[in-house]
Design a protein around this motif. Sequence first.
Motif, PDB file in Angstrom:
ATOM      1  N   GLY A   1      50.194  11.616  79.815  1.00  0.00           N
ATOM      2  CA  GLY A   1      51.042  12.040  78.706  1.00  0.00           C
ATOM      3  C   GLY A   1      50.228  12.901  77.761  1.00  0.00           C
ATOM      4  N   VAL A   2      50.812  13.965  77.200  1.00  0.00           N
ATOM      5  CA  VAL A   2      50.067  14.861  76.315  1.00  0.00           C
ATOM      6  C   VAL A   2      50.850  15.109  75.029  1.00  0.00           C
ATOM      7  CG1 VAL A   2      48.898  16.028  78.229  1.00  0.00           C
ATOM      8  CG2 VAL A   2      51.039  16.969  77.354  1.00  0.00           C
ATOM      9  N   LEU A   3      50.101  15.383  73.962  1.00  0.00           N
ATOM     10  CA  LEU A   3      50.657  15.821  72.690  1.00  0.00           C
ATOM     11  C   LEU A   3      49.774  16.981  72.221  1.00  0.00           C
ATOM     12  CD1 LEU A   3      53.000  15.061  70.809  1.00  0.00           C
ATOM     13  CD2 LEU A   3      51.358  13.766  69.445  1.00  0.00           C
TER      14      LEU A   3
ATOM     15  N   LEU B   1      54.168  10.449  74.301  1.00  0.00           N
ATOM     16  CA  LEU B   1      53.511  10.485  73.005  1.00  0.00           C
ATOM     17  C   LEU B   1      54.356  11.268  72.015  1.00  0.00           C
ATOM     18  CD1 LEU B   1      51.092  10.654  75.315  1.00  0.00           C
ATOM     19  CD2 LEU B   1      49.640  10.843  73.295  1.00  0.00           C
ATOM     20  N   ALA B   2      54.282  10.868  70.742  1.00  0.00           N
ATOM     21  CA  ALA B   2      55.006  11.586  69.690  1.00  0.00           C
ATOM     22  C   ALA B   2      54.289  11.387  68.367  1.00  0.00           C
ATOM     23  CB  ALA B   2      56.458  11.111  69.601  1.00  0.00           C
ATOM     24  N   LYS B   3      54.571  12.284  67.413  1.00  0.00           N
ATOM     25  CA  LYS B   3      54.012  12.180  66.070  1.00  0.00           C
ATOM     26  C   LYS B   3      55.128  11.765  65.122  1.00  0.00           C
ATOM     27  CE  LYS B   3      50.965  15.133  64.524  1.00  0.00           C
ATOM     28  NZ  LYS B   3      50.333  16.357  63.962  1.00  0.00           N
ATOM     29  N   LEU B   4      54.897  10.681  64.385  1.00  0.00           N
ATOM     30  CA  LEU B   4      55.868  10.215  63.409  1.00  0.00           C
ATOM     31  C   LEU B   4      55.842  11.114  62.171  1.00  0.00           C
ATOM     32  CD1 LEU B   4      55.187   6.380  63.655  1.00  0.00           C
ATOM     33  CD2 LEU B   4      56.970   7.694  64.819  1.00  0.00           C
ATOM     34  N   ARG B   5      56.844  10.946  61.310  1.00  0.00           N
ATOM     35  CA  ARG B   5      56.933  11.769  60.113  1.00  0.00           C
ATOM     36  C   ARG B   5      55.706  11.580  59.210  1.00  0.00           C
ATOM     37  NH1 ARG B   5      62.094  10.951  56.451  1.00  0.00           N
ATOM     38  NH2 ARG B   5      62.994  10.696  58.527  1.00  0.00           N
ATOM     39  N   SER B   6      55.104  10.398  59.300  1.00  0.00           N
ATOM     40  CA  SER B   6      53.928  10.100  58.485  1.00  0.00           C
ATOM     41  C   SER B   6      52.664  10.774  59.015  1.00  0.00           C
ATOM     42  CB  SER B   6      53.702   8.589  58.445  1.00  0.00           C
ATOM     43  OG  SER B   6      53.469   8.085  59.752  1.00  0.00           O
ATOM     44  N   GLY B   7      52.768  11.366  60.210  1.00  0.00           N
ATOM     45  CA  GLY B   7      51.601  11.987  60.820  1.00  0.00           C
ATOM     46  C   GLY B   7      50.904  11.101  61.827  1.00  0.00           C
TER      47      GLY B   7
ATOM     48  N   ALA C   1      60.294   6.419  83.823  1.00  0.00           N
ATOM     49  CA  ALA C   1      60.151   7.652  83.045  1.00  0.00           C
ATOM     50  C   ALA C   1      60.381   7.383  81.571  1.00  0.00           C
ATOM     51  CB  ALA C   1      61.140   8.715  83.540  1.00  0.00           C
ATOM     52  N   LEU C   2      59.594   8.066  80.729  1.00  0.00           N
ATOM     53  CA  LEU C   2      59.740   8.003  79.272  1.00  0.00           C
ATOM     54  C   LEU C   2      59.552   9.406  78.721  1.00  0.00           C
ATOM     55  CD1 LEU C   2      57.488   4.874  78.559  1.00  0.00           C
ATOM     56  CD2 LEU C   2      59.979   4.948  78.306  1.00  0.00           C
ATOM     57  N   ASP C   3      60.357   9.770  77.707  1.00  0.00           N
ATOM     58  CA  ASP C   3      60.190  11.086  77.096  1.00  0.00           C
ATOM     59  C   ASP C   3      60.734  11.071  75.670  1.00  0.00           C
ATOM     60  OD1 ASP C   3      59.273  13.700  77.125  1.00  0.00           O
ATOM     61  OD2 ASP C   3      61.189  14.529  77.782  1.00  0.00           O
ATOM     62  N   PHE C   4      59.936  11.608  74.736  1.00  0.00           N
ATOM     63  CA  PHE C   4      60.338  11.717  73.333  1.00  0.00           C
ATOM     64  C   PHE C   4      60.916  13.097  73.045  1.00  0.00           C
ATOM     65  CE2 PHE C   4      57.212   8.263  72.335  1.00  0.00           C
ATOM     66  CZ  PHE C   4      58.033   7.479  71.534  1.00  0.00           C
ATOM     67  N   THR C   5      61.811  13.152  72.040  1.00  0.00           N
ATOM     68  CA  THR C   5      62.260  14.429  71.485  1.00  0.00           C
ATOM     69  C   THR C   5      62.707  14.194  70.048  1.00  0.00           C
ATOM     70  OG1 THR C   5      63.656  16.363  71.843  1.00  0.00           O
ATOM     71  CG2 THR C   5      64.705  14.229  72.134  1.00  0.00           C
TER      72      THR C   5
ATOM     73  N   ASP D   1      65.289  12.149  63.243  1.00  0.00           N
ATOM     74  CA  ASP D   1      64.747  10.992  63.947  1.00  0.00           C
ATOM     75  C   ASP D   1      64.164  11.396  65.296  1.00  0.00           C
ATOM     76  OD1 ASP D   1      65.542   9.426  61.867  1.00  0.00           O
ATOM     77  OD2 ASP D   1      67.307   8.595  62.890  1.00  0.00           O
ATOM     78  N   LEU D   2      63.307  10.510  65.806  1.00  0.00           N
ATOM     79  CA  LEU D   2      62.814  10.654  67.175  1.00  0.00           C
ATOM     80  C   LEU D   2      63.738   9.900  68.113  1.00  0.00           C
ATOM     81  CD1 LEU D   2      58.948  10.056  66.986  1.00  0.00           C
ATOM     82  CD2 LEU D   2      60.068  12.101  67.855  1.00  0.00           C
ATOM     83  N   LEU D   3      63.995  10.481  69.284  1.00  0.00           N
ATOM     84  CA  LEU D   3      64.726   9.791  70.349  1.00  0.00           C
ATOM     85  C   LEU D   3      63.789   9.598  71.535  1.00  0.00           C
ATOM     86  CD1 LEU D   3      68.205  11.597  70.375  1.00  0.00           C
ATOM     87  CD2 LEU D   3      67.628   9.394  69.333  1.00  0.00           C
ATOM     88  N   LEU D   4      63.795   8.387  72.079  1.00  0.00           N
ATOM     89  CA  LEU D   4      63.021   8.078  73.278  1.00  0.00           C
ATOM     90  C   LEU D   4      63.987   7.767  74.411  1.00  0.00           C
ATOM     91  CD1 LEU D   4      60.335   7.344  74.768  1.00  0.00           C
ATOM     92  CD2 LEU D   4      60.676   4.998  73.944  1.00  0.00           C
ATOM     93  N   ALA D   5      63.849   8.484  75.511  1.00  0.00           N
ATOM     94  CA  ALA D   5      64.647   8.195  76.710  1.00  0.00           C
ATOM     95  C   ALA D   5      63.797   7.406  77.680  1.00  0.00           C
ATOM     96  CB  ALA D   5      65.115   9.492  77.368  1.00  0.00           C
ATOM     97  N   SER D   6      64.343   6.332  78.212  1.00  0.00           N
ATOM     98  CA  SER D   6      63.651   5.544  79.229  1.00  0.00           C
ATOM     99  C   SER D   6      64.553   5.423  80.454  1.00  0.00           C
ATOM    100  CB  SER D   6      63.294   4.150  78.688  1.00  0.00           C
ATOM    101  OG  SER D   6      64.464   3.427  78.340  1.00  0.00           O
ATOM    102  N   ALA D   7      63.986   5.664  81.628  1.00  0.00           N
ATOM    103  CA  ALA D   7      64.741   5.594  82.880  1.00  0.00           C
ATOM    104  C   ALA D   7      64.090   4.564  83.792  1.00  0.00           C
ATOM    105  CB  ALA D   7      64.782   6.958  83.556  1.00  0.00           C
TER     106      ALA D   7
END
Length: 766
Positions: free
Chosen positions: A112-114, A163-169, A207-211, A220-226
Motif C-alpha cells: 500500500g502506498v501514500l 493508507l490515507a491521511k486524516l484531516r488532522s494530518g 481488497a481495501l481502498d480509501f477515497t 469524509d473518507l470512505l473505505l471500501a472492503s471486498a
Amino acid sequence: MASAHLEYIAAGGNRHPCAADWTEELLAYGSGHNVAIWKPENNHNQGVETLLAGHTDIVNAVKLFRDPTSEKRVLISGSADKTICIWVEKSDAKFELVKSLTEHTASINVIGVLPESGVFATGAADATLKIWKLRVSEAAEVEVDLVQSITLTPRYFPLAIALAKLRSGQLVVAVGGTMANIQVYMQDKDTFSFAAKLTGHEAWVRALDFTRESSKPDSDLLLASASQDKYIRLWRFHAGEELPEVAAAASDPAMTVFGRSLSNKAHWIGEGESKHSITFEALLIGHEDWIYTARWFTKSEQDAAPRLLTASADNSLAMWERDADGFWTCATRLGGFWIGLWSPSGSTVVSLGRTGSWRAWSYNAIEDRWLRELGISGHVRAVKDIAWSNDGTQLMSTSSDQTTRLFAQWKRDAATTWHEMARPQIHGYDLNCLSAIGATQFISGADEKLLRVFNKPKAVAHLLAKLSGTTEDAGDADLPDAANIPVLGLSNKAINALTPEEEAATEPSEETTITKSTLDLSQPPFEDHLARHTLFPELEKLYGHGYEISCVAASNDGSLIATACRASSIDHAVIRLYETKEWREVKPPLTAHSLTVTSLAFSADDKYLLSVGRDRQWALFSRSTPTTYELAASNPKGHSRMILSCSWAPVSAFNVFATGGRDKNVKIWAIDPSSSEGVNADLKLSMPTSAPATSVAFYTGTAAEPNTFILAAGTEDGSHMQPSGAINALRWRPQAKAEGQEKPQLAVASEDLSVRLYGFDGLVSN
C-alpha cells in the motif's frame, strides 16, 4: 556493428489480485518473476513495452506512482522471493532497479502506498505489516527507512492494505487478510498503533481502498472492503465528536440482509482534533463469488461522487455508483476476474482474466456505453517451444500452461504490430514441443505420450489474410471452417460454420457453434474469440512412445516427422519417424541414445537427421530412401554433460551443425566430405557460455559476408535486457521477401513466461 532491438513481447499476467497498478499512461503488472510495463491507451496497440527482471520468484504485488518531491515515477514490487524491489523511471517506460529490501521473512502479498506522505506499507506471509519511509532525490537516488514492523495479532496473513491521511494530518492504515475482520492502525508521532477492528465480513478480506467522498477539504473518507463472502462493505471515517448524519439512517433496525442485522456500531479513533468516528456506510450486493479487487475513482470536480470498480471470480467487473437517493447500485457490469483497474482519466477500465490476458473497455459518450478495446495476452507458465510457419508469416508457441498460441502481424496504414491471432490448442496436459508442417499444419507433443497433428481452419486463414496480408491458398477451400472441444474431450473436433439463418434454425446444444461472421474481424481477436473460436481441428494422433514427448521436428520438405520421448533406458530412448501422407510410423525406430533425446533437427536438404540427448552424445542419421534414415555417425562424448539443443547451418554444402550443453559450451561441428570411412563430423570450434547452453539456432538467411554463419545461443540464466529465465527455444524467422522483410528477426521462448521477438541491424547487407 550489429545491434538488436526488442520488437514484441507476449507475457501473461500473474493471477494475484495485488499484482497490477495503473498510473498516468503506464500500467505495470506482474508476469512470472518479471514486472511488465504496458501503455493500454497507446493508439498503435504496441503491447508490452518492456519486462523488468529483478525478482527470482512470482511477483505478487505492484504499486506505481509519481513521487511528488522529485517528480520521478517510482515502482515498488513485492514477490514470493521475500524481497521488495524499488524501481525508478530513467526514461520513457524504462525503469532501473535501485534498491532491494529483504526485511520480510516470507512471501510478499500486498503493498500500500501514500505518495504525498512518502510512506508505503508491505504485508507478507510472515504475518507482519511493515511501514516504510521513502525519499527520492532529483538524481533518482533512493533512501528507504523501515519505520515500524507490526506483528499482526491474532496471527493472520495480510492480503489487503490501504493508507490515507486524516484531516488532522495523521496517517491511518487499514489491513485485511486471512480473517473476517479489518484492523485499523493510526499514526501517533512516528509510530502506528492499533485503533479499531471493523467487523461484519464473514470470510477473508481481499481488497481495501480509501477515497475522499468529494474534493472538498472537509469531506469524509470512505473505505471500501471486498471479501470472499461475495459482499462489499463501505465504511465512513468522519472527523469530530459528532456522528455523521447518514449513520442514523443506517442504524434503523429494519435494515437487515438475509436475517442478519447491519450493525452500525461506531468505532472511535484518535483524540482531540484528530478524533474520528468509523461507521458502516453501505453493503453492496451483486457478486456471486469471491471478490478480489475494489478500486475507487473520483473525478476532480468538487461535487463529483466517487465510483467503485470491483472484480470477482463470478467473471464480472462491476461499477458501483451512488444514486440521487444515496443508494449504491451496480451501474455497469463487464467481464473480469482477478484484477480490475481504472485508467487515471476514468474513461477506460481493464481486467485480468482467468487466462492471464488483459481485457479493456473505453467509455463512449455518444453511445453512453462501454465498448471493448484491444487488450494483450500471453502465456502464464513457462514457454517450452516455438516454431515459425514455413513462409515466416506466423509464429507459434507452446507452453506448460497447456495452450498453443499463434502470433502474426496486424498491418494497417499507420503501424504494423504483432498480436496473438489464434489459440490453436487448449489442452489437458502440459505441452512440451511443436513443429510446423507445410503452410497449414502443425504437430505438438505433450505429457500424454502421443502427438497430435492440427489443420489450420478456414476462419483463421481468412483472418490472417485480412489482417496480416498473407495469401489464401487454393487448397484452403478444403480446410474445415473451425473447431471446438467436445464435452469431456481432449481432441479438437472440426465443425462447419453456420450462416445467420442456419444459426437461428439450430437447436441450442452444449457444443460451441460458430457463425461465418464470428472471425470476420477488423482487428486482432479479443480474448473471448481466442478462447472459443480460434481452435485448430485435429487431423491425426501419432502413437508409439511410452512416456512424455520430449521433442519433435518436421523435415523441410514436410514429408516426415521425427519424435522422441523422455527415457531412462535404451528401450525408450528411440527416435520414431512418421510419414505425413498416411500418418504411419516408419519402422523400425532409430536407435543410438541411452537416455532422453532432447533435440532433433533435419539438415537443410533433409539428407541428415541430427539428434542430441541427455547421454551427452550426438548422433547423425543419413537418408537412405525417401522415408528411411540409418545411423551414419555418433559421438558418445560430444559434451562432458548432457546436450540440450542442436541446429544445422542453412547451407547444406558445408554440412555444419551446432550443439549446446549443460557443460556451458556451444560446439560447432562439420562433416568431413573427404572421409573415406563413411560419415564423420569433426569439432571445429568450442565456445564457452556463462551458463548451461539450453538452445542454439543458426540464422537461416544469407549473412553479409560470404562463407559466414550467424549463430544465436540461449542460456539458463537471464539478465535485465534478456529473458530472466532459461531460454527454452530460439528460432530465426524464415526470410519472407514477399513481405519486404529485410532485417533478421529472432523469436525467443523462455522459462519466464515470455515470447519475445528481436530485430537485428547490421547482420546482413541490404
